[in-house]
Design an enzyme around this catalytic site. Structure first.
Site, PDB file in Angstrom:
ATOM      1  N   LYS A  14      26.455  57.133  55.069  1.00  0.00           N
ATOM      2  CA  LYS A  14      26.114  57.579  53.635  1.00  0.00           C
ATOM      3  C   LYS A  14      25.680  56.211  52.741  1.00  0.00           C
ATOM      4  O   LYS A  14      24.786  55.898  52.004  1.00  0.00           O
ATOM      5  CB  LYS A  14      26.988  58.272  52.802  1.00  0.00           C
ATOM      6  CG  LYS A  14      27.266  59.674  53.340  1.00  0.00           C
ATOM      7  CD  LYS A  14      28.461  60.399  52.564  1.00  0.00           C
ATOM      8  CE  LYS A  14      29.678  59.800  52.678  1.00  0.00           C
ATOM      9  NZ  LYS A  14      30.459  59.897  53.856  1.00  0.00           N
ATOM     10  N   ARG A 161      38.534  48.444  56.661  1.00  0.00           N
ATOM     11  CA  ARG A 161      39.344  49.114  55.741  1.00  0.00           C
ATOM     12  C   ARG A 161      40.752  49.521  56.010  1.00  0.00           C
ATOM     13  O   ARG A 161      40.699  49.961  57.132  1.00  0.00           O
ATOM     14  CB  ARG A 161      38.522  50.366  55.129  1.00  0.00           C
ATOM     15  CG  ARG A 161      37.479  49.786  54.008  1.00  0.00           C
ATOM     16  CD  ARG A 161      36.538  50.937  53.769  1.00  0.00           C
ATOM     17  NE  ARG A 161      36.952  52.363  53.891  1.00  0.00           N
ATOM     18  CZ  ARG A 161      36.146  53.459  53.517  1.00  0.00           C
ATOM     19  NH1 ARG A 161      35.002  53.126  53.397  1.00  0.00           N
ATOM     20  NH2 ARG A 161      36.365  54.599  53.497  1.00  0.00           N
TER      21      ARG A 161
HETATM   22  P1  ADP Z   1      29.798  56.266  55.181  1.00  0.00           P
HETATM   23  O1  ADP Z   1      29.514  55.927  53.960  1.00  0.00           O
HETATM   24  O2  ADP Z   1      29.289  57.663  55.375  1.00  0.00           O
HETATM   25  O3  ADP Z   1      31.218  56.407  55.454  1.00  0.00           O
HETATM   26  P2  ADP Z   1      28.718  53.933  56.470  1.00  0.00           P
HETATM   27  O4  ADP Z   1      27.226  53.653  55.832  1.00  0.00           O
HETATM   28  O5  ADP Z   1      29.752  53.066  55.954  1.00  0.00           O
HETATM   29  O6  ADP Z   1      29.103  55.425  56.429  1.00  0.00           O
HETATM   30  O7  ADP Z   1      28.686  53.655  57.959  1.00  0.00           O
HETATM   31  C1  ADP Z   1      29.872  53.817  58.803  1.00  0.00           C
HETATM   32  C2  ADP Z   1      29.590  52.631  59.932  1.00  0.00           C
HETATM   33  O8  ADP Z   1      28.678  52.957  60.852  1.00  0.00           O
HETATM   34  C3  ADP Z   1      29.444  51.167  59.500  1.00  0.00           C
HETATM   35  O9  ADP Z   1      29.923  50.335  60.415  1.00  0.00           O
HETATM   36  C4  ADP Z   1      27.779  51.302  59.559  1.00  0.00           C
HETATM   37  O10 ADP Z   1      27.450  49.950  59.890  1.00  0.00           O
HETATM   38  C5  ADP Z   1      27.522  52.142  60.729  1.00  0.00           C
HETATM   39  N1  ADP Z   1      26.244  52.836  60.906  1.00  0.00           N
HETATM   40  C6  ADP Z   1      25.757  53.358  59.702  1.00  0.00           C
HETATM   41  N2  ADP Z   1      24.791  53.822  60.041  1.00  0.00           N
HETATM   42  C7  ADP Z   1      24.699  54.003  61.332  1.00  0.00           C
HETATM   43  C8  ADP Z   1      23.419  54.299  62.296  1.00  0.00           C
HETATM   44  N3  ADP Z   1      22.335  55.275  61.822  1.00  0.00           N
HETATM   45  N4  ADP Z   1      23.702  54.002  63.679  1.00  0.00           N
HETATM   46  C9  ADP Z   1      24.704  53.236  63.962  1.00  0.00           C
HETATM   47  N5  ADP Z   1      25.733  52.694  63.254  1.00  0.00           N
HETATM   48  C10 ADP Z   1      25.455  53.055  61.903  1.00  0.00           C
HETATM   49  P1  ADP Z   2      33.607  57.355  53.353  1.00  0.00           P
HETATM   50  O1  ADP Z   2      32.336  56.780  52.971  1.00  0.00           O
HETATM   51  O2  ADP Z   2      34.291  56.941  54.935  1.00  0.00           O
HETATM   52  O3  ADP Z   2      33.689  58.963  53.411  1.00  0.00           O
HETATM   53  P2  ADP Z   2      34.519  56.549  50.881  1.00  0.00           P
HETATM   54  O4  ADP Z   2      34.542  55.382  50.462  1.00  0.00           O
HETATM   55  O5  ADP Z   2      33.622  57.439  50.286  1.00  0.00           O
HETATM   56  O6  ADP Z   2      34.807  56.911  52.531  1.00  0.00           O
HETATM   57  O7  ADP Z   2      36.019  57.264  50.245  1.00  0.00           O
HETATM   58  C1  ADP Z   2      36.967  56.644  50.835  1.00  0.00           C
HETATM   59  C2  ADP Z   2      38.395  57.583  50.162  1.00  0.00           C
HETATM   60  O8  ADP Z   2      38.355  57.477  48.659  1.00  0.00           O
HETATM   61  C3  ADP Z   2      38.412  58.896  50.612  1.00  0.00           C
HETATM   62  O9  ADP Z   2      39.111  59.303  51.760  1.00  0.00           O
HETATM   63  C4  ADP Z   2      39.086  59.671  49.406  1.00  0.00           C
HETATM   64  O10 ADP Z   2      40.582  59.261  49.405  1.00  0.00           O
HETATM   65  C5  ADP Z   2      38.863  58.711  48.375  1.00  0.00           C
HETATM   66  N1  ADP Z   2      37.436  59.088  47.711  1.00  0.00           N
HETATM   67  C6  ADP Z   2      36.082  58.913  47.315  1.00  0.00           C
HETATM   68  N2  ADP Z   2      35.518  59.659  46.630  1.00  0.00           N
HETATM   69  C7  ADP Z   2      36.144  60.703  46.526  1.00  0.00           C
HETATM   70  C8  ADP Z   2      35.846  61.783  45.732  1.00  0.00           C
HETATM   71  N3  ADP Z   2      34.445  62.116  45.053  1.00  0.00           N
HETATM   72  N4  ADP Z   2      37.048  62.662  45.366  1.00  0.00           N
HETATM   73  C9  ADP Z   2      38.164  62.538  46.020  1.00  0.00           C
HETATM   74  N5  ADP Z   2      38.621  61.378  46.645  1.00  0.00           N
HETATM   75  C10 ADP Z   2      37.430  60.491  46.951  1.00  0.00           C
END
Ligand code: ADP
Ligand code: ADP
Ligand code: ZN
Length: 215
Positions: A14, A161
């Protein structure tokens, strides 16, 4: 001029897609995860309350996240569009968001879902590295920094993280299925859900999204 939400399990990509979409359409990228992490860093009352939940992979209470989001959405740059990344995460949050927008005569235009299998997600998350300074996201094998531990964009230090450990990731998947997956039905019923195959490479996914949103 878009009001978008990005949906998908933790690690779906995302944040990675959000940066590209926000750049192309010149709309602010609003990540509730980033907002919460910066509150933790600055030790605000919000951050102090949120930290325990985040470290365990639990959701932060709706009221806290909604308060932070409202403050951000009230800012001038959101008047003409925005991209939400990581919000909503519960149906209650989605309903509160819809009410907020309705009062201002607008609505979410599209919900973008990134669909990725769990074994891929786990590898993405444990290999994720984030820049302490600018928040850019990398992956130790898929998208490494040019110099290990140093952000390509700003030279800041990259880190893992606290919630990207195998144990916490497992709990985040459980929470996702229970609390967040029902949102897919919510937006499907609203007729605005678009699903994308998030297992492809980032550029291919981005092109598919652009082909739906328009160039
Ligand atoms: P989210 O916000 O949904 O948790 P991230 O954008 O932070 O996901 O991506 C999670 C991990 O996967 C990061 O280390 C990122 O560099 C990697 N990543 C993101 N998109 C892709 C993709 N399409 N293919 C491979 N790795 C990806
Ligand atoms: P990811 O991209 O890997 O899904 P985020 O950075 O969006 O992770 O979120 C990390 C953490 O922050 C979540 O596991 C949750 O604890 C908290 N968080 C983020 N957004 C929300 C939300 N909209 N509601 C509740 N908790 C949230
Ligand atoms: Zn950086």
């Amino acid at each position: 001029m878009f009001r978008l939400v990005l949906l998908g399990p933790p690690g779906a990509g995302k944040g990675t897609q959000a940066r590209m979409i926000a750049g192309k359409y010149s709309i602010p990228h609003i990540s509730t995860g980033d907002i919460l992490r910066s509150n933790i860093k600055e030790e605000t009352p919000y951050g102090v309350e949120a930290k325990g939940y985040m470290d365990k992979g639990e959701l932060v209470p709706d009221e806290l996240v909604i308060a932070l989001l409202r403050t951000r959405l009230d800012e001038e740059d959101c008047k003409t569009g925005f991209l939400l990344d990581g919000f909503p995460r519960t149906v209650a949050q989605a309903e509160r968001l819809d009410n907020y927008l309705k009062k201002r005569g607008c609505r979410i235009d599209m919900a973008i879902e990134l669909d990725v299998a769990e074994d891929i997600l786990l590898k993405r998350m444990v290999g994720r590295r984030v820049c302490r300074v600018c928040g850019a996201t990398y992956h130790i094998t898929h998208m490494p920094t040019r110099i290990e531990g140093v952000c390509d964009i700003c030279g800041g230090e990259t880190y893992q993280r606290a919630d990207d450990t195998v144990e916490t990731v497992h709990n985040r998947f459980i929470v996702y299925h229970k609390e967040t997956a029902p949102l897919l039905d919510y937006y499907q019923t609203g007729g605005i859900l678009n699903r994308f195959d998030g297992s492809k490479d980032p550029e291919t996914i981005f092109e598919s999204i652009v082909s739906v949103l328009g160039a």
